[in-house]
Enzyme design. Structure first.
Site, PDB file in Angstrom:
ATOM      1  N   GLY A   6       1.210  -1.310   0.028  1.00 45.46           N
ATOM      2  CA  GLY A   6      -0.334   0.074   0.019  1.00 45.46           C
ATOM      3  C   GLY A   6       0.347   1.203   0.279  1.00 45.46           C
ATOM      4  O   GLY A   6       1.993   1.311  -0.073  1.00 45.46           O
ATOM      5  N   GLY A  11      -0.038  -5.324   0.159  1.00 49.70           N
ATOM      6  CA  GLY A  11      -1.490  -5.575  -1.002  1.00 49.70           C
ATOM      7  C   GLY A  11      -1.138  -6.107  -2.702  1.00 49.70           C
ATOM      8  O   GLY A  11      -2.594  -6.529  -2.606  1.00 49.70           O
ATOM      9  N   GLU A  22       4.313  -6.707   7.034  1.00 47.16           N
ATOM     10  CA  GLU A  22       3.616  -5.781   7.974  1.00 47.16           C
ATOM     11  C   GLU A  22       3.876  -5.430   9.542  1.00 47.16           C
ATOM     12  O   GLU A  22       4.261  -4.666   9.882  1.00 47.16           O
ATOM     13  CB  GLU A  22       2.254  -5.442   7.664  1.00 47.16           C
ATOM     14  CG  GLU A  22       2.014  -5.573   6.548  1.00 47.16           C
ATOM     15  CD  GLU A  22       1.684  -6.499   5.279  1.00 47.16           C
ATOM     16  OE1 GLU A  22       1.905  -7.307   5.927  1.00 47.16           O
ATOM     17  OE2 GLU A  22       1.133  -6.595   4.210  1.00 47.16           O
ATOM     18  N   ASP A  49      -2.368  -7.903   6.668  1.00 45.21           N
ATOM     19  CA  ASP A  49      -4.229  -7.859   6.180  1.00 45.21           C
ATOM     20  C   ASP A  49      -4.331  -7.962   4.970  1.00 45.21           C
ATOM     21  O   ASP A  49      -3.548  -9.666   4.185  1.00 45.21           O
ATOM     22  CB  ASP A  49      -4.106  -6.558   6.553  1.00 45.21           C
ATOM     23  CG  ASP A  49      -3.536  -5.341   5.685  1.00 45.21           C
ATOM     24  OD1 ASP A  49      -2.979  -6.084   5.101  1.00 45.21           O
ATOM     25  OD2 ASP A  49      -3.763  -4.377   5.624  1.00 45.21           O
TER      26      ASP A  49
HETATM   27  C1  QUE Z   1       5.771  -3.266   5.083  1.00 48.07           C
HETATM   28  C2  QUE Z   1       4.954  -2.692   4.233  1.00 48.07           C
HETATM   29  C3  QUE Z   1       5.001  -1.968   3.291  1.00 48.07           C
HETATM   30  C4  QUE Z   1       6.589  -1.954   2.834  1.00 48.07           C
HETATM   31  C5  QUE Z   1       7.777  -1.712   3.678  1.00 48.07           C
HETATM   32  C6  QUE Z   1       7.104  -2.228   4.496  1.00 48.07           C
HETATM   33  C7  QUE Z   1       4.386  -1.460   2.181  1.00 48.07           C
HETATM   34  C8  QUE Z   1       4.792  -0.230   0.666  1.00 48.07           C
HETATM   35  C9  QUE Z   1       5.994  -0.542   0.971  1.00 48.07           C
HETATM   36  C10 QUE Z   1       6.995   0.433  -0.244  1.00 48.07           C
HETATM   37  C11 QUE Z   1       7.351   0.094  -0.543  1.00 48.07           C
HETATM   38  C12 QUE Z   1       8.504   0.201  -2.225  1.00 48.07           C
HETATM   39  C13 QUE Z   1       7.634   1.507  -2.115  1.00 48.07           C
HETATM   40  C14 QUE Z   1       6.588   2.335  -1.670  1.00 48.07           C
HETATM   41  C15 QUE Z   1       6.405   1.396  -0.440  1.00 48.07           C
HETATM   42  O1  QUE Z   1       6.792  -1.115   1.549  1.00 48.07           O
HETATM   43  O2  QUE Z   1       3.549  -1.573   2.029  1.00 48.07           O
HETATM   44  O3  QUE Z   1       5.692   3.393  -2.150  1.00 48.07           O
HETATM   45  O4  QUE Z   1       7.893   2.479  -3.908  1.00 48.07           O
HETATM   46  O5  QUE Z   1       4.622  -0.582  -0.226  1.00 48.07           O
HETATM   47  O6  QUE Z   1       8.424  -3.314   6.178  1.00 48.07           O
HETATM   48  O7  QUE Z   1       3.746  -3.520   3.916  1.00 48.07           O
END
Ligand code: QUE
Length: 336
Positions: A64, A113, A136, A144
């Site tokens: 997400g 997600g 998470e 989730d």
């Molecule tokens: C847990 C998460 C997420 C995460 C790291 C976690 C997550 C998520 C991102 C993420 C990674 C790279 C990106 C970005 C988001 O990292 O949900 O925009 O460029 O989206 O430890 O739940």
């Protein structure tokens, strides 16, 4: 401007393509809405025999948009934050309720997600570059997107292991673990995507490779013995009593996550073993509405995506210091 999700008809297939590659297709509210609407339309369309979800440019979906969600919490806009999760979980249910094959092509990062978008569908095609995880607990949340339904149903105690530690599983291993259904070499993925709309899902068998051995095979006894324990304290005891590199590594992974998040994740996964997907998603929504307000979420997202220092200051700082009454209070029936 380019659409963050592209939706079109292609032969017998309804196509859904994630198109926010710079953010590894991290899901935003408008993306979740577009995906859900497409799934509902394709589900009703008798000309559509299968739905094909892909993200050909970069990764599959990192999860997400946790940076925006954190900003929402800090701005006091809890309705927007809860509204995102409500919409996302409804989309996860729409995948499960599609009523026709749903094929996800996963050639890179598929976490959080991204798992919710793929795992409730009938076919999840992983290449050697696919990497699955539910990370998470590193950001003070919990597994989730329906993971409280899926993880307790993986072989042995693998789901509790993946859900608590955030451990990654790649390529053919993801099929052994149950996140993916088929292993297809990346060099054949484009040909599979071209064949599916013409020939239907039977063609997948012509592209799938036999699986090499599961690299966690040797660790399964300790995973099942430790992560099958009836409490977090007992998981810790069983890992501590095993001097193997795997057990000590898993213990270190557990200790690196938010201690509070480990406890509420254990509880939602324990409860999910006896619930339907719809019940799991409802319980997850009730829990996420509370835990996003907790300091652990702000601190976890800060450490992972804001400052990227990977040294979160958890409060309380140890698994042993978490008050069981505080964890129970997150599961008490609250105001509707
Ligand atoms: C847990 C998460 C997420 C995460 C790291 C976690 C997550 C998520 C991102 C993420 C990674 C790279 C990106 C970005 C988001 O990292 O949900 O925009 O460029 O989206 O430890 O739940």
């Amino acid at each position: 401007m380019e659409q963050s999700v592209q939706v079109w008809r292609d032969g017998r297939a309804g196509r859904i393509r994630l198109n926010r590659p710079k953010a590894l297709n991290a899901l935003r509210l408008e993306m979740v809405g577009l995906i859900r609407a497409a799934l509902e339309d394709f589900g009703r369309d008798p000309q559509v025999h299968l739905v094909l979800i892909d993200a050909p440019e970069r990764g599959f979906c990192a999860g997400g948009d946790i940076r925006s969600l954190r900003a929402g919490v800090l701005a006091g806009d809890t309705a927007a934050v809860t509204g995102f999760f409500r919409a996302e979980y409804a989309m996860n249910q729409s995948v499960a309720d599609l009523g026709k094959p749903c094929v996800a092509l996963i050639d890179g990062i598929c976490m959080g997600g991204g798992i919710g978008l793929s795992v409730h569908g009938s076919h999840r095609i992983a290449t050697e570059k696919a990497v699955f995880a539910m990370p998470e607990t590193a950001i003070g949340l919990f597994p989730d997107v329906g993971a409280s339904h899926v993880l307790p149903r993986l072989p042995g105690a693998l789901g509790m292991y993946f859900g608590l530690t955030g451990a990654q599983v790649a390529g053919a291993d993801a099929v052994h673990a149950g996140f993916a259904s088929h292993f297809v070499p990346g060099e054949r993925l484009a040909a599979l995507a071209a064949a599916l709309p013409q020939e239907g899902i039977a063609v997948i068998a012509e592209f799938a490779s036999p699986l090499p051995a599961f690299s966690l095979h040797g660790a399964r006894p300790i995973i099942d013995a430790a992560f099958g324990a009836p409490s977090v304290a007992e998981i810790l005891r069983r890992l501590a009593a095993d001097s193997s590199a795997f057990a000590q590594g898993a213990l270190a992974q557990l200790r690196a996550q938010s201690p509070s998040a480990i406890h509420w994740s254990f509880e939602i996964l324990r409860q999910g073993g006896g619930r339907s997907l719809a019940e799991c998603l409802a319980a997850e929504l009730a829990l996420v509405s509370q835990v996003v307000m907790h300091a652990e979420f702000l601190e976890g997202v800060r450490a992972v995506v804001i400052d990227k220092d990977k040294s979160p200051k958890w409060q309380p700082a140890s698994l042993e210091a978490v008050d069981p009454a505080t964890i129970s209070s997150f599961f008490a029936p609250g105001p509707a």
